[in-house]
Design an enzyme around this catalytic site. Structure first.
Site, PDB file in Angstrom:
ATOM      1  N   ASP A  10     -37.942 -12.929 -24.805  1.00  0.00           N
ATOM      2  CA  ASP A  10     -37.306 -13.428 -23.591  1.00  0.00           C
ATOM      3  C   ASP A  10     -36.074 -12.595 -23.271  1.00  0.00           C
ATOM      4  O   ASP A  10     -35.267 -12.294 -24.159  1.00  0.00           O
ATOM      5  CB  ASP A  10     -36.890 -14.892 -23.753  1.00  0.00           C
ATOM      6  CG  ASP A  10     -36.138 -15.399 -22.536  1.00  0.00           C
ATOM      7  OD1 ASP A  10     -36.786 -15.657 -21.505  1.00  0.00           O
ATOM      8  OD2 ASP A  10     -34.894 -15.506 -22.608  1.00  0.00           O
TER       9      ASP A  10
ATOM     10  N   TYR B 249     -28.272 -10.106 -18.886  1.00  0.00           N
ATOM     11  CA  TYR B 249     -27.885  -9.689 -20.224  1.00  0.00           C
ATOM     12  C   TYR B 249     -27.457  -8.224 -20.234  1.00  0.00           C
ATOM     13  O   TYR B 249     -28.265  -7.312 -20.368  1.00  0.00           O
ATOM     14  CB  TYR B 249     -29.019  -9.906 -21.211  1.00  0.00           C
ATOM     15  CG  TYR B 249     -29.512 -11.327 -21.320  1.00  0.00           C
ATOM     16  CD1 TYR B 249     -28.708 -12.409 -20.946  1.00  0.00           C
ATOM     17  CD2 TYR B 249     -30.785 -11.615 -21.807  1.00  0.00           C
ATOM     18  CE1 TYR B 249     -29.154 -13.713 -21.034  1.00  0.00           C
ATOM     19  CE2 TYR B 249     -31.238 -12.930 -21.918  1.00  0.00           C
ATOM     20  CZ  TYR B 249     -30.425 -13.968 -21.520  1.00  0.00           C
ATOM     21  OH  TYR B 249     -30.875 -15.266 -21.626  1.00  0.00           O
TER      22      TYR B 249
ATOM     23  N   LYS C 232     -35.863 -13.465 -16.096  1.00  0.00           N
ATOM     24  CA  LYS C 232     -35.286 -14.475 -15.223  1.00  0.00           C
ATOM     25  C   LYS C 232     -34.955 -13.916 -13.845  1.00  0.00           C
ATOM     26  O   LYS C 232     -34.819 -12.703 -13.673  1.00  0.00           O
ATOM     27  CB  LYS C 232     -34.029 -15.065 -15.885  1.00  0.00           C
ATOM     28  CG  LYS C 232     -34.338 -15.621 -17.277  1.00  0.00           C
ATOM     29  CD  LYS C 232     -33.125 -16.128 -17.996  1.00  0.00           C
ATOM     30  CE  LYS C 232     -33.486 -16.572 -19.400  1.00  0.00           C
ATOM     31  NZ  LYS C 232     -33.804 -15.433 -20.299  1.00  0.00           N
TER      32      LYS C 232
ATOM     33  N   GLY D 125     -30.927 -20.815 -27.670  1.00  0.00           N
ATOM     34  CA  GLY D 125     -29.644 -21.090 -28.321  1.00  0.00           C
ATOM     35  C   GLY D 125     -29.716 -22.110 -29.428  1.00  0.00           C
ATOM     36  O   GLY D 125     -28.848 -22.993 -29.505  1.00  0.00           O
TER      37      GLY D 125
ATOM     38  N   SER E 162     -24.802 -20.815 -29.943  1.00  0.00           N
ATOM     39  CA  SER E 162     -23.972 -19.615 -29.766  1.00  0.00           C
ATOM     40  C   SER E 162     -23.537 -18.978 -31.082  1.00  0.00           C
ATOM     41  O   SER E 162     -22.644 -18.148 -31.106  1.00  0.00           O
ATOM     42  CB  SER E 162     -22.736 -19.909 -28.903  1.00  0.00           C
ATOM     43  OG  SER E 162     -23.115 -20.198 -27.582  1.00  0.00           O
ATOM     44  N   GLY E 163     -24.134 -19.405 -32.190  1.00  0.00           N
ATOM     45  CA  GLY E 163     -23.871 -18.749 -33.467  1.00  0.00           C
ATOM     46  C   GLY E 163     -23.188 -19.601 -34.515  1.00  0.00           C
ATOM     47  O   GLY E 163     -23.227 -19.275 -35.702  1.00  0.00           O
ATOM     48  N   ILE E 164     -22.566 -20.706 -34.114  1.00  0.00           N
ATOM     49  CA  ILE E 164     -21.805 -21.514 -35.060  1.00  0.00           C
ATOM     50  C   ILE E 164     -22.702 -22.097 -36.157  1.00  0.00           C
ATOM     51  O   ILE E 164     -22.263 -22.314 -37.291  1.00  0.00           O
ATOM     52  CB  ILE E 164     -21.033 -22.644 -34.322  1.00  0.00           C
ATOM     53  CG1 ILE E 164     -20.072 -23.385 -35.265  1.00  0.00           C
ATOM     54  CG2 ILE E 164     -22.004 -23.622 -33.674  1.00  0.00           C
ATOM     55  CD1 ILE E 164     -18.920 -22.562 -35.734  1.00  0.00           C
ATOM     56  N   LEU E 165     -23.986 -22.322 -35.854  1.00  0.00           N
ATOM     57  CA  LEU E 165     -24.905 -22.860 -36.854  1.00  0.00           C
ATOM     58  C   LEU E 165     -25.535 -21.772 -37.720  1.00  0.00           C
ATOM     59  O   LEU E 165     -26.346 -22.071 -38.594  1.00  0.00           O
ATOM     60  CB  LEU E 165     -26.015 -23.668 -36.171  1.00  0.00           C
ATOM     61  CG  LEU E 165     -25.658 -25.092 -35.755  1.00  0.00           C
ATOM     62  CD1 LEU E 165     -26.777 -25.708 -34.920  1.00  0.00           C
ATOM     63  CD2 LEU E 165     -25.365 -25.961 -36.973  1.00  0.00           C
ATOM     64  N   ALA E 166     -25.167 -20.527 -37.465  1.00  0.00           N
ATOM     65  CA  ALA E 166     -25.740 -19.422 -38.242  1.00  0.00           C
ATOM     66  C   ALA E 166     -24.649 -18.585 -38.893  1.00  0.00           C
ATOM     67  O   ALA E 166     -24.836 -17.403 -39.167  1.00  0.00           O
ATOM     68  CB  ALA E 166     -26.605 -18.554 -37.343  1.00  0.00           C
TER      69      ALA E 166
END
Length: 338
Positions: A47, A52, A78, A235, A239-243
């Site tokens: 995707d 981007y 998109k 997501g 946005s990255g906080i969980l990784a």
């Protein structure tokens, strides 16, 4: 065919926003290696979007996918923003997404949800990607400034323009699916209430994750099931906080989010669960979800994502999260496969 049936190689895709130099200036070699790693790992759904990096992600993705036959993968991009030849001097401001792609190309990007703008956007994407067709097309970021006059005008332009064009292209077999590509639930609800258009999918970013799922769970997911519209979850790492990152909602995570993530991580460690596994598998546990598309800008992250999807998660982990009110009591949970 449904979106899930089209994605014959499984529900794990690759979200290419990082390839547009999101947050940092990514060398071409690193971007190329990441796409190659995704392909080698078995990823076959990619995707992207003109937004981007002002076309940079599409260019990089197209360059790498050109090594493979077009029938071997599923591709979505998109509409709603057009990349111009005009170059701007400084960082472009994009509302709630700020200067997220300040390290991308300097081409000016404008909103355009009209019928002509939609066709123009698709033509630009096909050129940058170097392909002759798209599978899915999402109407991008029609949720900014929700409830404001600007948003109402954007949605009306999409209703009379982009939605009708994409409906026609899908019915003619030019594309296989269309819907919204947004990070708010409300616009999808409104779209699904329209009688004159018939979307068959939607990309929802950041609204059905371990950190944020209550509203979507109550309102959108049952409505999507009722309408036969499948959800692609974007997501999944918020946005990255969980990784292991520091960002949430495209900016530095606030203390309350950091604290919540800390509790989830502690539970994950006690049960021997990779937090990425919990994040991905939670998203896919809902029957309305057809796929999940984490982003990555480093090859090693791809291997982590594929391993996370296959990891076994004991039911005790989910029970603890529910007891601590870290996940909704009504959310479908993954089955313990051990």
């Amino acid at each position: 065919m449904t979106i899930k049936e089209i994605l014959t190689r499984g529900p794990l895709g690759f979200g290419t926003a990082p390839l547009g130099n999101m947050f940092r200036n990514i060398p071409d070699e690193e971007a190329d290696a990441t796409v190659e790693a995704a392909w080698e790992a078995g990823t076959r759904y990619f995707d992207t979007a003109p937004f981007y990096g002002a076309g940079l992600a599409e260019i990089r993705l197209g360059k790498n996918l050109s090594k493979h036959k077009r029938d071997e993968y599923v591709l979505s991009t998109k509409v709603g923003r057009i990349v111009l030849d005009e170059v701007v001097a400084g960082p472009q401001e994009f509302g709630e997404k700020g200067t997220l792609f300040q390290y991308g190309r300097k081409n000016k990007v404008i909103f355009d949800y009209s019928a002509d703008g939609t066709k123009r956007s698709i033509e630009g994407s096909l050129k940058r990607l170097g392909v002759d067709r798209l599978d899915f097309v999402w109407i991008h970021d029609i949720a900014q400034d929700f409830y404001g006059d600007e948003w109402l005008a954007m949605f009306e332009a999409a209703r009379t323009g982009a939605m009708k064009v994409l409906d026609k292209l899908r019915d003619e077999g030019v594309i296989k699916a269309w819907g919204l590509g947004v990070n708010k639930v409300e616009p999808v609800e409104i779209m699904l209430g329209l009688s004159e258009v018939r979307p068959n999918g939607t990309l929802l970013a950041g609204r059905y994750t371990l950190l944020d799922h209550d509203y979507a769970l109550q309102r959108l997911m049952p409505l999507a099931q009722e309408k036969g519209v499948q959800i692609i979850v974007g997501g999944p790492y918020s946005s990255g906080i969980l990784a292991g990152g520091a960002h949430f909602e495209y900016s530095e995570a606030p203390p309350e989010i950091v604290a919540k993530v800390g509790k989830i991580k502690s539970a994950a460690e006690r049960h021997g669960v990779p937090i990425k596994a919990a994040a991905l598998q939670f998203c896919l546990a809902h029957p309305a979800a057809a796929a999940v598309i984490p982003g990555a800008s480093k090859p090693e992250r791809i291997a982590e994502d594929h391993a996370a999807l296959k990891a076994s998660i004991p039911s005790g982990f989910w029970e603890e999260l529910r007891q601590e009110n870290l996940v909704s009591a009504h959310a479908p949970l993954p089955i313990d496969r051990r």
